[in-house]
Design an enzyme around this catalytic site. Sequence first.
Site, short mmCIF file in Angstrom:
data_model
loop_
_atom_site.label_atom_id
_atom_site.label_comp_id
_atom_site.label_asym_id
_atom_site.label_seq_id
_atom_site.Cartn_x
_atom_site.Cartn_y
_atom_site.Cartn_z
N CYS A 299 0.75 -1.34 0.10
CA CYS A 299 -0.02 -0.13 0.00
C CYS A 299 0.81 1.49 -0.10
O CYS A 299 0.31 2.34 -0.30
CB CYS A 299 -1.04 0.06 1.15
SG CYS A 299 -2.05 -1.37 1.24
N HIS B 14 -3.03 7.12 1.98
CA HIS B 14 -3.80 5.71 1.69
C HIS B 14 -4.89 5.66 2.09
O HIS B 14 -5.19 5.81 3.20
CB HIS B 14 -2.68 4.86 1.91
CG HIS B 14 -3.09 3.38 2.05
ND1 HIS B 14 -3.65 3.15 0.87
CD2 HIS B 14 -3.02 2.42 2.76
CE1 HIS B 14 -4.09 1.68 0.97
NE2 HIS B 14 -3.62 1.44 2.14
N ASN C 70 -10.40 -0.16 0.13
CA ASN C 70 -8.81 -0.25 0.18
C ASN C 70 -8.08 -0.60 -1.25
O ASN C 70 -8.42 -2.05 -1.54
CB ASN C 70 -8.41 -0.65 1.38
CG ASN C 70 -6.83 -0.89 1.61
OD1 ASN C 70 -6.07 -0.56 0.41
ND2 ASN C 70 -6.14 -1.21 2.66
O1 UT7 Z 1 -3.79 -1.24 3.46
C1 UT7 Z 1 -3.04 -1.53 4.37
C2 UT7 Z 1 -3.01 -0.89 5.74
N1 UT7 Z 1 -4.30 -1.67 6.47
C3 UT7 Z 1 -4.96 -0.91 7.35
O2 UT7 Z 1 -4.56 0.13 7.47
C4 UT7 Z 1 -6.01 -1.79 8.15
C5 UT7 Z 1 -5.86 -1.36 9.48
N2 UT7 Z 1 -6.66 -1.95 10.36
C6 UT7 Z 1 -8.18 -1.67 10.39
O3 UT7 Z 1 -8.46 -0.92 9.52
C7 UT7 Z 1 -9.24 -2.15 11.51
O4 UT7 Z 1 -8.11 -2.98 12.29
C8 UT7 Z 1 -9.95 -3.27 10.85
C9 UT7 Z 1 -11.22 -2.43 10.14
C10 UT7 Z 1 -9.42 -3.97 10.01
C11 UT7 Z 1 -10.87 -4.04 12.00
O5 UT7 Z 1 -11.29 -3.01 12.95
P1 UT7 Z 1 -11.30 -3.19 14.25
O6 UT7 Z 1 -11.80 -2.08 15.30
O7 UT7 Z 1 -9.72 -3.34 14.81
O8 UT7 Z 1 -11.93 -4.61 14.51
P2 UT7 Z 1 -11.50 -5.82 15.28
O9 UT7 Z 1 -10.39 -6.54 14.48
O10 UT7 Z 1 -10.93 -5.37 16.75
O11 UT7 Z 1 -12.54 -6.79 15.74
C12 UT7 Z 1 -13.81 -6.23 16.36
C13 UT7 Z 1 -14.88 -7.28 16.40
C14 UT7 Z 1 -14.61 -8.71 16.49
O12 UT7 Z 1 -15.31 -9.60 17.21
P3 UT7 Z 1 -15.29 -9.54 18.74
O13 UT7 Z 1 -14.04 -10.57 18.75
O14 UT7 Z 1 -15.11 -8.34 19.46
O15 UT7 Z 1 -16.34 -10.47 19.01
C15 UT7 Z 1 -14.39 -9.23 14.98
O16 UT7 Z 1 -14.55 -10.50 14.94
O17 UT7 Z 1 -15.40 -7.28 14.89
C16 UT7 Z 1 -15.50 -8.59 14.54
N3 UT7 Z 1 -15.41 -8.49 12.96
C17 UT7 Z 1 -16.52 -8.49 12.24
N4 UT7 Z 1 -17.80 -8.20 12.34
C18 UT7 Z 1 -18.66 -7.93 11.45
C19 UT7 Z 1 -14.47 -8.69 12.24
N5 UT7 Z 1 -14.63 -8.36 10.80
C20 UT7 Z 1 -15.97 -8.42 10.86
C21 UT7 Z 1 -16.94 -7.87 9.98
N6 UT7 Z 1 -18.22 -7.81 10.18
N7 UT7 Z 1 -16.61 -7.68 8.47
#
Ligand code: UT7
Length: 326
Positions: free
Chosen positions: A120, A253, A283
């Site tokens: 990225c 980005h 993204n």
């Molecule tokens: O391009 C390269 C750079 N990449 C990035 O910059 C990505 C950086 N990271 C992010 O953007 C975020 O970390 C994400 C958008 C990927 C995830 O957001 P988050 O707030 O960090 O969520 P999380 O991973 O902590 O997940 C929270 C909850 C989890 O459930 P529990 O364990 O709290 O019950 C996940 O299982 O959200 C759940 N979850 C979803 N729920 C519904 C994860 N993906 C999904 C989904 N739909 N698609």
Amino acid sequence: MSRRYSRITGTGSHLPPRRVTNADLVAELAARGIETSDDWIVERTGIRARHLAAPDVPASDLAVPAARAALAAAGREPGDIDLIIVATSTPDMVFPSTAAIVQHKLGMAGCPVFDVQAVCSGFVYALTVADALIANGTANRALVIGAEVFSRILDWSDRTTCVLFGDGAGAVVLEASDQPGILATDLHADGKYVDILCVPGGVSGGQVLGDPLLKMDGQAVFKLAVGVLDKAARAVLAKAGKTEADIDWLIPHQANLRIMQGTAKKLHLPLDKVIVTVHEHGNTSAASIPLALDHGVRSGQIQAGQTLLLEGVGGGFTWGAVLLNM
Ligand code: UT7
């Protein structure tokens, strides 16, 4: 003798026609037993839709119309170009480079062409390399392209990643100039973070070795991203003798609206100085910055003479920034 600079003289972009909204994706995934929601995707990322390429459309087919649009905006023909750099992590082939394929599809021959692989951060890496090759006289007019078909490397059974990415391409024509242009660049990488964002597969003996689908520890990437982007932003400002107040537009980005908000806040920039396209594109990795740049130019937001801060972060871990005058 005055210094040689490089300057963007035209921008272009291309998105595959199939637009998939969160509602479309939620329905498609539900049919496969995978639960997600528009609310979750919007709240965590800001993404509302993405464009996905047809299975037989390679990155070069997105890159070529983006390049043609940038050439038209610059008032140039393919034959005027003497360097092509394509930033991509989803190349058409293992080799040759996607840049070579783009060169041929544009009806060109002879000039040096190569791909840059910095995920990225690829577009800021490619722009930095093109700037250096123009500054040292190796090239006069470069096409710098970011083109991706990330839909090919997604695990569509992994809701934590498959809702985040899209396909597309963006391009700029970068020309030698006695006026800057690119004011400062700053690139970094730290390979100890390979595992937090990777496609841990390869090709060996005619077989795929390892896992050829994207893996991401989203929270680890998120935590690193805001800090390194702020450092890179401050580095280019310092190198150019500028301050935050000199930035007309931040073009980050486009991975996550919350990361963009965090970066803007650290730079004391209001959100209306940030070009945001993640809601429409998702993204698109190396394509996201040139797609956002072209959107900003064509929507009339970005004007000639303004100062832009471009910043990328992604797998590697890689990150960097480019400060430039339009
Ligand atoms: O391009 C390269 C750079 N990449 C990035 O910059 C990505 C950086 N990271 C992010 O953007 C975020 O970390 C994400 C958008 C990927 C995830 O957001 P988050 O707030 O960090 O969520 P999380 O991973 O902590 O997940 C929270 C909850 C989890 O459930 P529990 O364990 O709290 O019950 C996940 O299982 O959200 C759940 N979850 C979803 N729920 C519904 C994860 N993906 C999904 C989904 N739909 N698609």
